[in-house]
Design an enzyme around this catalytic site. Structure first.
Site, PDB file in Angstrom:
ATOM      1  CG  ASN A   6      -1.769   1.188   1.382  1.00  0.00           C
ATOM      2  OD1 ASN A   6      -1.863   1.997   0.461  1.00  0.00           O
ATOM      3  ND2 ASN A   6      -2.411   1.325   2.527  1.00  0.00           N
ATOM      4  CG  PHE A   7       3.027   2.474  -3.519  1.00  0.00           C
ATOM      5  CD1 PHE A   7       3.624   1.382  -2.927  1.00  0.00           C
ATOM      6  CD2 PHE A   7       3.303   2.724  -4.870  1.00  0.00           C
ATOM      7  CE1 PHE A   7       4.477   0.546  -3.631  1.00  0.00           C
ATOM      8  CE2 PHE A   7       4.156   1.894  -5.588  1.00  0.00           C
ATOM      9  CZ  PHE A   7       4.744   0.805  -4.980  1.00  0.00           C
ATOM     10  CE  LYS A   8      -0.273   3.212   4.742  1.00  0.00           C
ATOM     11  NZ  LYS A   8      -0.070   3.297   6.177  1.00  0.00           N
ATOM     12  CG  HIS A  89      -5.935   1.857   5.293  1.00  0.00           C
ATOM     13  ND1 HIS A  89      -5.491   2.841   6.159  1.00  0.00           N
ATOM     14  CD2 HIS A  89      -4.930   0.982   5.162  1.00  0.00           C
ATOM     15  CE1 HIS A  89      -4.242   2.558   6.509  1.00  0.00           C
ATOM     16  NE2 HIS A  89      -3.878   1.437   5.925  1.00  0.00           N
ATOM     17  CD  GLU A  91      -2.875   5.526   6.694  1.00  0.00           C
ATOM     18  OE1 GLU A  91      -2.877   5.516   5.450  1.00  0.00           O
ATOM     19  OE2 GLU A  91      -1.929   5.080   7.370  1.00  0.00           O
ATOM     20  CD  GLU A 158      -3.438  -2.515   7.516  1.00  0.00           C
ATOM     21  OE1 GLU A 158      -2.294  -2.699   7.086  1.00  0.00           O
ATOM     22  OE2 GLU A 158      -4.136  -1.553   7.180  1.00  0.00           O
ATOM     23  N   GLY A 164       2.639   2.309  10.751  1.00  0.00           N
ATOM     24  CA  GLY A 164       3.587   3.400  10.552  1.00  0.00           C
ATOM     25  C   GLY A 164       4.316   3.817  11.810  1.00  0.00           C
ATOM     26  CB  SER A 194       5.371  -1.737  12.059  1.00  0.00           C
ATOM     27  OG  SER A 194       4.946  -0.395  12.299  1.00  0.00           O
TER      28      SER A 194
HETATM   29  P1  PGA Z   1       2.872   0.264   7.688  1.00  0.00           P
HETATM   30  O1  PGA Z   1       1.392   0.483   7.081  1.00  0.00           O
HETATM   31  O2  PGA Z   1       3.409  -1.004   7.093  1.00  0.00           O
HETATM   32  O3  PGA Z   1       3.644   1.486   7.246  1.00  0.00           O
HETATM   33  O4  PGA Z   1       2.717   0.178   9.160  1.00  0.00           O
HETATM   34  C1  PGA Z   1       0.510  -0.593   6.945  1.00  0.00           C
HETATM   35  C2  PGA Z   1      -0.802  -0.132   6.346  1.00  0.00           C
HETATM   36  O5  PGA Z   1      -1.308   0.941   6.719  1.00  0.00           O
HETATM   37  O6  PGA Z   1      -1.367  -0.826   5.482  1.00  0.00           O
END
Ligand code: PGA
Length: 230
Positions: A6-8, A89, A91, A158, A164, A194
Protein backbone atom coordinates in the site's frame (compact mmCIF):
# COMPACT_ATOMS: atom_id res chain seq x y z
CA UNK A 1 0.87 -16.02 1.25
CA UNK A 2 -0.44 -12.72 -0.03
CA UNK A 3 1.94 -9.75 -0.10
CA UNK A 4 0.13 -6.45 -0.58
CA UNK A 5 1.95 -3.12 -0.96
CA UNK A 6 0.00 0.00 0.00
CA UNK A 7 1.87 3.05 -1.28
CA UNK A 8 -0.65 5.45 0.29
CA UNK A 9 0.18 9.02 -0.87
CA UNK A 10 3.70 8.08 -1.94
CA UNK A 11 5.25 7.55 -5.36
CA UNK A 12 4.43 9.22 -8.64
CA UNK A 13 3.33 7.80 -11.95
CA UNK A 14 6.96 7.71 -13.06
CA UNK A 15 8.43 6.22 -9.88
CA UNK A 16 5.66 3.58 -9.79
CA UNK A 17 6.57 2.55 -13.33
CA UNK A 18 10.25 2.30 -12.33
CA UNK A 19 9.34 0.35 -9.19
CA UNK A 20 7.28 -2.18 -11.11
CA UNK A 21 10.01 -2.45 -13.74
CA UNK A 22 12.45 -3.49 -11.00
CA UNK A 23 9.93 -5.73 -9.24
CA UNK A 24 8.68 -7.75 -12.20
CA UNK A 25 11.89 -9.65 -13.12
CA UNK A 26 12.48 -10.58 -9.45
CA UNK A 27 9.03 -12.11 -9.03
CA UNK A 28 10.09 -15.16 -10.98
CA UNK A 29 11.74 -16.19 -7.67
CA UNK A 30 8.56 -16.01 -5.62
CA UNK A 31 6.70 -19.10 -4.52
CA UNK A 32 4.21 -19.91 -7.33
CA UNK A 33 1.25 -19.91 -4.91
CA UNK A 34 2.13 -16.52 -3.42
CA UNK A 35 0.19 -13.51 -4.67
CA UNK A 36 1.51 -9.96 -4.92
CA UNK A 37 -0.70 -6.85 -4.96
CA UNK A 38 0.38 -3.25 -5.45
CA UNK A 39 -1.86 -0.33 -4.50
CA UNK A 40 -0.26 2.80 -5.99
CA UNK A 41 -1.83 6.27 -5.80
CA UNK A 42 -4.71 6.72 -8.24
CA UNK A 43 -2.70 9.03 -10.52
CA UNK A 44 -0.15 6.23 -11.05
CA UNK A 45 -2.69 3.67 -12.30
CA UNK A 46 -2.01 2.23 -15.70
CA UNK A 47 -2.72 -0.96 -17.55
CA UNK A 48 0.11 -3.05 -16.09
CA UNK A 49 -0.88 -6.51 -17.15
CA UNK A 50 1.27 -9.10 -15.43
CA UNK A 51 0.76 -12.67 -14.31
CA UNK A 52 3.05 -11.96 -11.35
CA UNK A 53 1.25 -9.10 -9.61
CA UNK A 54 -2.13 -7.39 -9.44
CA UNK A 55 -2.64 -3.64 -9.32
CA UNK A 56 -5.47 -2.37 -7.16
CA UNK A 57 -7.03 0.96 -6.19
CA UNK A 58 -6.51 2.32 -2.67
CA UNK A 59 -9.95 3.90 -2.86
CA UNK A 60 -12.77 4.86 -5.21
CA UNK A 61 -16.27 6.26 -4.97
CA UNK A 62 -19.12 3.76 -5.26
CA UNK A 63 -20.47 5.03 -8.58
CA UNK A 64 -19.92 4.32 -12.27
CA UNK A 65 -19.43 8.05 -12.98
CA UNK A 66 -21.23 11.32 -12.26
CA UNK A 67 -20.98 14.60 -10.35
CA UNK A 68 -18.67 13.72 -7.43
CA UNK A 69 -15.91 16.32 -7.53
CA UNK A 70 -12.51 14.90 -6.69
CA UNK A 71 -13.55 11.25 -6.78
CA UNK A 72 -13.06 8.42 -9.26
CA UNK A 73 -15.66 5.78 -10.06
CA UNK A 74 -15.47 2.45 -11.81
CA UNK A 75 -15.48 4.01 -15.27
CA UNK A 76 -12.06 5.52 -14.47
CA UNK A 77 -10.78 2.28 -12.91
CA UNK A 78 -12.03 0.19 -15.82
CA UNK A 79 -9.76 2.14 -18.20
CA UNK A 80 -6.83 0.50 -16.42
CA UNK A 81 -8.49 -2.89 -15.88
CA UNK A 82 -8.58 -2.37 -12.12
CA UNK A 83 -10.75 -5.02 -10.45
CA UNK A 84 -9.23 -4.95 -6.96
CA UNK A 85 -9.80 -2.38 -4.23
CA UNK A 86 -8.85 -1.63 -0.61
CA UNK A 87 -11.85 -0.70 1.53
CA UNK A 88 -11.99 0.41 5.15
CA UNK A 89 -8.37 1.37 5.76
CA UNK A 90 -8.04 3.11 9.13
CA UNK A 91 -6.58 6.21 7.47
CA UNK A 92 -9.77 6.54 5.42
CA UNK A 93 -11.95 5.87 8.43
CA UNK A 94 -10.09 8.17 10.84
CA UNK A 95 -8.46 10.89 8.74
CA UNK A 96 -10.94 11.08 5.86
CA UNK A 97 -13.92 10.44 8.12
CA UNK A 98 -15.48 7.42 6.42
CA UNK A 99 -18.21 6.00 8.63
CA UNK A 100 -19.00 2.29 8.87
CA UNK A 101 -22.15 3.04 6.89
CA UNK A 102 -20.15 4.59 4.04
CA UNK A 103 -17.59 1.79 4.15
CA UNK A 104 -20.41 -0.78 3.96
CA UNK A 105 -21.97 1.09 1.02
CA UNK A 106 -18.64 0.95 -0.83
CA UNK A 107 -18.28 -2.72 -0.04
CA UNK A 108 -21.77 -3.52 -1.37
CA UNK A 109 -21.16 -1.54 -4.56
CA UNK A 110 -17.78 -3.06 -5.41
CA UNK A 111 -19.05 -6.52 -4.49
CA UNK A 112 -21.90 -6.00 -6.95
CA UNK A 113 -19.25 -5.14 -9.58
CA UNK A 114 -17.35 -8.35 -8.80
CA UNK A 115 -14.26 -6.58 -7.48
CA UNK A 116 -11.76 -8.38 -5.31
CA UNK A 117 -12.00 -6.53 -2.00
CA UNK A 118 -9.26 -6.25 0.59
CA UNK A 119 -11.21 -5.09 3.60
CA UNK A 120 -9.32 -3.49 6.50
CA UNK A 121 -10.26 -3.54 10.16
CA UNK A 122 -8.31 -2.56 13.25
CA UNK A 123 -8.53 -1.16 16.77
CA UNK A 124 -6.99 1.85 18.49
CA UNK A 125 -4.43 1.54 21.29
CA UNK A 126 -7.09 2.58 23.79
CA UNK A 127 -9.23 -0.40 22.81
CA UNK A 128 -6.25 -2.79 22.71
CA UNK A 129 -5.40 -1.82 26.27
CA UNK A 130 -8.87 -2.94 27.38
CA UNK A 131 -8.08 -6.52 26.32
CA UNK A 132 -9.02 -9.03 23.65
CA UNK A 133 -12.77 -8.96 24.33
CA UNK A 134 -12.97 -5.22 23.72
CA UNK A 135 -10.76 -5.66 20.64
CA UNK A 136 -13.01 -8.37 19.19
CA UNK A 137 -16.15 -6.39 19.92
CA UNK A 138 -14.70 -3.46 18.00
CA UNK A 139 -13.44 -5.59 15.10
CA UNK A 140 -16.79 -7.35 14.78
CA UNK A 141 -18.53 -3.94 14.69
CA UNK A 142 -16.43 -3.19 11.60
CA UNK A 143 -18.20 -6.04 9.80
CA UNK A 144 -21.54 -4.28 10.24
CA UNK A 145 -23.27 -4.12 6.86
CA UNK A 146 -20.55 -6.22 5.22
CA UNK A 147 -21.43 -9.45 3.42
CA UNK A 148 -18.71 -11.63 4.89
CA UNK A 149 -19.76 -14.55 2.68
CA UNK A 150 -18.64 -12.69 -0.47
CA UNK A 151 -16.24 -15.02 -2.23
CA UNK A 152 -13.83 -12.39 -3.59
CA UNK A 153 -12.96 -11.03 -0.20
CA UNK A 154 -9.76 -10.80 1.84
CA UNK A 155 -9.63 -9.34 5.36
CA UNK A 156 -6.68 -7.28 6.60
CA UNK A 157 -6.31 -6.93 10.37
CA UNK A 158 -4.31 -3.77 11.05
CA UNK A 159 -4.07 -2.52 14.62
CA UNK A 160 -4.01 1.28 14.23
CA UNK A 161 -1.31 1.64 16.89
CA UNK A 162 1.01 -0.55 14.81
CA UNK A 163 0.57 1.32 11.51
CA UNK A 164 3.59 3.40 10.55
CA UNK A 165 4.81 3.40 14.14
CA UNK A 166 7.52 0.76 13.96
CA UNK A 167 5.64 -0.98 16.78
CA UNK A 168 4.42 -4.32 15.47
CA UNK A 169 1.80 -6.31 17.36
CA UNK A 170 3.44 -9.20 19.20
CA UNK A 171 3.26 -12.75 17.87
CA UNK A 172 0.89 -13.54 20.78
CA UNK A 173 -1.40 -10.59 19.98
CA UNK A 174 -1.52 -11.47 16.27
CA UNK A 175 -2.09 -15.17 16.99
CA UNK A 176 -4.89 -14.53 19.46
CA UNK A 177 -6.63 -11.93 17.28
CA UNK A 178 -6.31 -13.91 14.03
CA UNK A 179 -7.58 -17.11 15.68
CA UNK A 180 -10.61 -15.24 17.00
CA UNK A 181 -11.21 -13.50 13.65
CA UNK A 182 -11.06 -16.75 11.68
CA UNK A 183 -13.99 -18.02 13.73
CA UNK A 184 -16.01 -14.97 12.73
CA UNK A 185 -14.97 -14.68 9.07
CA UNK A 186 -13.48 -17.65 7.29
CA UNK A 187 -11.56 -15.72 4.63
CA UNK A 188 -7.88 -15.14 3.85
CA UNK A 189 -6.61 -12.94 6.67
CA UNK A 190 -3.72 -10.51 6.31
CA UNK A 191 -1.82 -8.80 9.10
CA UNK A 192 -0.71 -5.20 8.65
CA UNK A 193 1.21 -2.78 10.85
CA UNK A 194 4.98 -2.16 10.64
CA UNK A 195 5.69 -5.40 8.77
CA UNK A 196 9.30 -5.39 7.57
CA UNK A 197 12.24 -7.63 6.70
CA UNK A 198 13.17 -8.05 10.36
CA UNK A 199 9.77 -9.48 11.39
CA UNK A 200 8.33 -11.14 8.27
CA UNK A 201 9.62 -14.61 9.17
CA UNK A 202 7.92 -14.72 12.56
CA UNK A 203 4.72 -13.05 11.36
CA UNK A 204 4.28 -15.24 8.28
CA UNK A 205 4.88 -18.36 10.39
CA UNK A 206 1.75 -17.66 12.47
CA UNK A 207 -0.90 -20.22 11.58
CA UNK A 208 -3.81 -17.95 10.70
CA UNK A 209 -1.75 -15.29 8.95
CA UNK A 210 -2.41 -15.71 5.23
CA UNK A 211 -0.44 -12.67 4.15
CA UNK A 212 0.63 -9.13 4.95
CA UNK A 213 -0.46 -5.61 4.02
CA UNK A 214 2.57 -3.36 4.00
CA UNK A 215 2.97 0.42 3.94
CA UNK A 216 6.43 1.79 4.79
CA UNK A 217 8.45 -1.31 3.91
CA UNK A 218 6.72 -1.58 0.52
CA UNK A 219 7.93 1.79 -0.75
CA UNK A 220 11.28 0.56 -2.01
CA UNK A 221 11.39 -2.41 -4.35
CA UNK A 222 14.28 -3.91 -2.37
CA UNK A 223 12.53 -3.77 1.02
CA UNK A 224 9.28 -5.14 -0.42
CA UNK A 225 11.18 -7.95 -2.14
CA UNK A 226 12.80 -8.82 1.20
CA UNK A 227 9.29 -9.70 2.33
CA UNK A 228 8.07 -11.45 -0.80
CA UNK A 229 11.22 -13.54 -1.20
CA UNK A 230 12.00 -14.15 2.49
P1 PGA B 1 2.87 0.26 7.69
O1 PGA B 1 1.39 0.48 7.08
O2 PGA B 1 3.41 -1.00 7.09
O3 PGA B 1 3.64 1.49 7.25
O4 PGA B 1 2.72 0.18 9.16
C1 PGA B 1 0.51 -0.59 6.94
C2 PGA B 1 -0.80 -0.13 6.35
O5 PGA B 1 -1.31 0.94 6.72
O6 PGA B 1 -1.37 -0.83 5.48
Amino acid sequence: MIYAANFKTNHTRQSTREYLGRLQPQLIKKHPNDKVYIFPPLTALDDYTSADFTIGAQNAYPVKNGAFTGEVGIEQLAEFNIKTILIGHSERRDILGESQEEVAKKFAFFKEQGFEIIYCIGESLEIREQGIEAVMEHLISQFEGIDTTYENFVVAYEPIWAIGTGRTASVEEITQTHNALKKVVDKPLLYGGSVKGANIAEISAIENVDGVLVGGASLKTETFLELVLH
